[in-house]
Design a protein around this motif. Sequence first.
Motif, PDB file in Angstrom:
ATOM      1  N   ARG A  15       0.829  -1.208   0.000  1.00 16.65           N
ATOM      2  CA  ARG A  15       0.000   0.000   0.000  1.00 16.65           C
ATOM      3  C   ARG A  15       0.858   1.250   0.000  1.00 16.65           C
ATOM      4  NH1 ARG A  15      -3.082  -2.943   3.735  1.00 16.65           N
ATOM      5  NH2 ARG A  15      -2.125  -1.791   5.467  1.00 16.65           N
ATOM      6  N   ARG A  18       2.154   1.760  -3.439  1.00 18.21           N
ATOM      7  CA  ARG A  18       1.120   2.282  -4.351  1.00 18.21           C
ATOM      8  C   ARG A  18       0.824   3.752  -4.072  1.00 18.21           C
ATOM      9  NH1 ARG A  18      -1.318  -2.809  -3.397  1.00 18.21           N
ATOM     10  NH2 ARG A  18      -2.715  -1.865  -1.853  1.00 18.21           N
ATOM     11  N   GLU A  19       0.800   4.073  -2.805  1.00 20.90           N
ATOM     12  CA  GLU A  19       0.522   5.466  -2.430  1.00 20.90           C
ATOM     13  C   GLU A  19       1.633   6.392  -2.916  1.00 20.90           C
ATOM     14  OE1 GLU A  19       0.038   5.253   1.749  1.00 20.90           O
ATOM     15  OE2 GLU A  19      -2.020   4.443   1.658  1.00 20.90           O
ATOM     16  N   GLN A  22       1.237   6.753  -6.566  1.00 20.72           N
ATOM     17  CA  GLN A  22       0.116   7.641  -6.878  1.00 20.72           C
ATOM     18  C   GLN A  22       0.494   9.100  -6.636  1.00 20.72           C
ATOM     19  OE1 GLN A  22      -2.710   6.806  -8.283  1.00 20.72           O
ATOM     20  NE2 GLN A  22      -3.475   8.918  -8.274  1.00 20.72           N
ATOM     21  N   ARG A  25       2.710  10.260  -9.399  1.00 19.52           N
ATOM     22  CA  ARG A  25       1.927  10.549 -10.606  1.00 19.52           C
ATOM     23  C   ARG A  25       1.222  11.902 -10.508  1.00 19.52           C
ATOM     24  NH1 ARG A  25      -0.886   4.568 -11.416  1.00 19.52           N
ATOM     25  NH2 ARG A  25       0.938   3.541 -12.381  1.00 19.52           N
ATOM     26  N   GLU A  26       0.651  12.181  -9.329  1.00 17.32           N
ATOM     27  CA  GLU A  26      -0.032  13.462  -9.130  1.00 17.32           C
ATOM     28  C   GLU A  26       0.938  14.626  -9.276  1.00 17.32           C
ATOM     29  OE1 GLU A  26      -3.180  14.017  -8.842  1.00 17.32           O
ATOM     30  OE2 GLU A  26      -3.706  11.885  -8.894  1.00 17.32           O
ATOM     31  N   LYS A  29       1.715  15.064 -12.920  1.00 14.36           N
ATOM     32  CA  LYS A  29       0.609  15.746 -13.607  1.00 14.36           C
ATOM     33  C   LYS A  29       0.647  17.244 -13.347  1.00 14.36           C
ATOM     34  CE  LYS A  29      -2.727  11.924 -13.668  1.00 14.36           C
ATOM     35  NZ  LYS A  29      -4.058  11.463 -13.162  1.00 14.36           N
TER      36      LYS A  29
END
Length: 332
Positions: A15, A18-19, A22, A25-26, A29
């Motif tokens: 987890r 993955r966090e 994530q 990725r943010e 972006k």
Amino acid sequence: MSEKNDGANRDATKRSARERLQMERERQKARDKRRRTLVVSAAVVGVLGLAAVVGLIAANTGKDGGADKAGPVVAPSGATGKDALAIRTGKDEAKSTLTVWEDFRCPACKGFEDNYRATVHELEAKGLLKADYHLVTLIDGNMGGSGSLKGANAAACAQDAGKFAEYHDVLFQNQPQEVDDAYGKNAKLLELAGKVDGLDTPAFRSCVENGTHNSWVAKSHEAFRAGKFRGTPTVLLDGKDIFSDQANPLTPEKLKAQVEAKAGASSGSGSGAGASKAAGKASPSASADTASGATPGATPGVKATRPASSVGGSTASSKTPANSGSDRSGEN
């Protein structure tokens, strides 16, 4: 128990990975969005900057082009007066001087010419009067177009050819309606030159088409504005405005009497057959009504009246002084 703990730790680790992924990725972006915003902003700034540069170049090009078109001030042959801004007709030794400020598109100027033409030519032929013509572009400024300018340039070109008086008369005799800028077309001015013997030559055509005297005409109009004259025509006899005196309206007869009086003759002298013959030779455009006994310069059977005023592009009542109004509106 230990296996359960190991499994829990592995799940927590997954987890967390993955966090973190994530979050990365943010963040990516966000970085991409900022980059796109910067690129778009730079592009907009670049376009605006380019537009400003193009506009500046266009503006400067327009100014340079106008200056090139105007060209140097070239006075017509024999021009006289301050800054050589007047075209003289008549004999230099004449005792009286008539100073006329005119616009070839001005209806009131045509009215003056039609009523006084024969008288002026008669007095010039007798050596009693000389006339200094100043050409202006009042109607162009008030109504748009270029007929005042091009007509005046063509008249100056006619002066170069020694045909000013004849062509001057032809232009007023064939004057279009005030709202019709026919004299803004060189073809019309060249067509009318055909009415004056010997004027339509290659030299004259070149002068008209190249606007040789345009800057001279512009300088003449500047002098008109600086003089604070009230409109066109402005008519001065020996420096005195004789055309706007409403209390004592001018007539061809009064003009003749004043000129003859200054020459030391009575108002009725010098009007015999010899004078009439001389008047007939004064100009090819002198009206035939003189010979018929009509008032010099007036339409046969019609009493000579003062022409209507043309100031600010409008025509006023004939009861108003012929050059009443203001030249303020002559500015573009």
